[in-house]
Design a protein around this motif. Sequence first.
Motif, PDB file in Angstrom:
ATOM      1  N   GLY A 186      -0.343   3.241   3.358  1.00 25.14           N
ATOM      2  CA  GLY A 186      -1.780   3.010   3.348  1.00 25.14           C
ATOM      3  C   GLY A 186      -2.434   2.855   4.706  1.00 25.14           C
ATOM      4  N   ASP A 203      -1.523  -4.518   4.273  1.00 23.05           N
ATOM      5  CA  ASP A 203      -1.215  -3.144   3.923  1.00 23.05           C
ATOM      6  C   ASP A 203       0.275  -2.956   3.721  1.00 23.05           C
ATOM      7  N   SER A 328      -4.663  -2.387  -5.786  1.00 21.37           N
ATOM      8  CA  SER A 328      -5.603  -1.361  -5.326  1.00 21.37           C
ATOM      9  C   SER A 328      -6.819  -2.031  -4.697  1.00 21.37           C
ATOM     10  N   THR A 355      -6.991  -6.831  -6.737  1.00 21.27           N
ATOM     11  CA  THR A 355      -7.925  -6.088  -5.903  1.00 21.27           C
ATOM     12  C   THR A 355      -8.667  -7.066  -4.994  1.00 21.27           C
ATOM     13  N   LYS A 409      -2.041   0.234  -1.309  1.00 18.77           N
ATOM     14  CA  LYS A 409      -2.210   0.921  -2.583  1.00 18.77           C
ATOM     15  C   LYS A 409      -0.825   1.127  -3.179  1.00 18.77           C
ATOM     16  N   THR A 410      -0.516   0.379  -4.224  1.00 14.86           N
ATOM     17  CA  THR A 410       0.808   0.478  -4.815  1.00 14.86           C
ATOM     18  C   THR A 410       0.752   0.078  -6.285  1.00 14.86           C
ATOM     19  N   ASN A 424      -6.326   5.107  -3.748  1.00 22.46           N
ATOM     20  CA  ASN A 424      -6.912   4.015  -4.505  1.00 22.46           C
ATOM     21  C   ASN A 424      -7.154   4.477  -5.939  1.00 22.46           C
ATOM     22  N   SER A 429     -10.890   8.702  -4.609  1.00 20.21           N
ATOM     23  CA  SER A 429      -9.493   9.072  -4.381  1.00 20.21           C
ATOM     24  C   SER A 429      -8.995  10.034  -5.451  1.00 20.21           C
ATOM     25  N   GLU A 435      -4.992  12.963  -1.116  1.00 23.29           N
ATOM     26  CA  GLU A 435      -4.136  11.783  -0.981  1.00 23.29           C
ATOM     27  C   GLU A 435      -2.662  12.187  -1.008  1.00 23.29           C
TER      28      GLU A 435
END
Length: 511
Positions: A186, A203, A328, A355, A409-410, A424, A429, A435
């Motif tokens: 990310g 991140d 996210s 989030t 973002k996972t 995201n 996204s 991406e």
Amino acid sequence: MGVRCKLVSLITLLIVQVGCVSLPKQESRLETLSIKNTQHTHLGKLVQHVAADSSVRQQAFLPLNDGREALVARLALIQQAEKSIDVQYYLYHNDTVGRLFTQYLIEASQRGVRVRLLVDDMATNWRDKDFTVIDQHPNIEVRLFNPFAIRGALRSTQFLFDFSRVNHRMHNKALIVDNQMAIAGGRNIGNQYFSKGGVQFSDLDMLIAGSATDELSTVFDQYWNSDQVYSISQLVKADQLTPKARQAVHQYLIDSLETPEAKVYLDELEQTDFYQRTKNNQLHWFHGRVDIFADPPNKRLDKNKDAYLISMLKPSLDDAKESLFILSPYFVPGDQGVAYLAEKVQQGVEVTVVTNSLAATDVRAVHAGYSRYRKVLLEAGVALYEIKAVQGKADKRWLGSSKSSLHAKTYVVDERTTFVGSMNLDPRSIDINTETGVIFHDVALAKYLLQQIETGPDGRYWRLGLNQGKVAWYESDNLGSEPDFTTEPQSGFFSRVWIKFIGLFPIESQL
């Protein structure tokens, strides 16, 4: 002719001139590909030790949670490069981290290493001179994704005449060295992604060793040689820069890394556990199967949504039988996403979403889009958490620093399959930007990351719930108690009003 008529004529002339500007033809741009047969390089030999048998697609990988350690890993790879370095980022800031990263790339090129630097053009305004000077180094080429035809002060006017094209951005992030090791995730290149002062982004990147790196190189080649990418030399003529101007850029790069502030940061990098473990070859690697996925570079023109990254990832989400954990920073699920998550809950899957809170987010318009779905998500049984901007408990764990904003973002499926990437879960996204994503099949990694995140009552998160039919914020998981807040915590009145105002506009597709 009156002043008003002259002004109208001038604006009309400007519109005509701006509307006629176009990108150069691509005939002069050469196609280049990743360098193969690098198994005899230093990194190639190292991969043979750390990666398991590639015949069964076993790879070695290592999570980079800490910002400073994530930069150390990048600089260490660049320093050990012998054949090639491929760099792909959405943002590439001209700050301490950006200049340090650039200096390492230049030094690698001076050793004879080929460097391909691919940057999205959205945030490169006023950096044409910098990138042109970098491009003039032997063994370095700089290319821009989907560049603005208009350079300089008027470039933003192109949104008025070519919105559908310039709105399409490359959000991918990857560093690939000698086609043997890579870092994907990310982080962009800039201070806030690597624990350098101010508000910091929490991140996640992954260091990857093994044949999956070759797959990531293939993705890079597709972007590098795509019609959406232009060499900086096609956009800016090098002869426009005087020798004095080129020397000024070089000197600024050198001088900026000699400041007391930069030296302190460099000392901090050398004190990280990762730096010491790297020196002593004591890194703890995870092992498992790795799958690389990416959007096509021409996503804007490709109407086949089966080729989109989200479509490639959906089977892994569908596989969730027990738990689905989503992290996210920009989360705008839309009606379709809400229905999907609600269905997973009905199937007996424990769904958790983490989030940013309003106070923690760096893009308030996205929060306006997300906030309208909170109540229906909670009613559907989704466990919803928001990161605090100033956290009550600062420690060394991932997401444990104060003044932070979530940027990782996972997602983790059934505590065994982990996605890490640049995507995201929002319309931009999913449908507009390109991406990259990587799926890791390893129980140990999944459990390690979940332990690092640990959504419990430790002062890092707000747990959201419903109180008298309205969204409320709790310090603990005890949703039966009185809520701690019934309005957005850690935020001012005008911020909350502004969010409600933005939410009135039909802009969700752009969030």
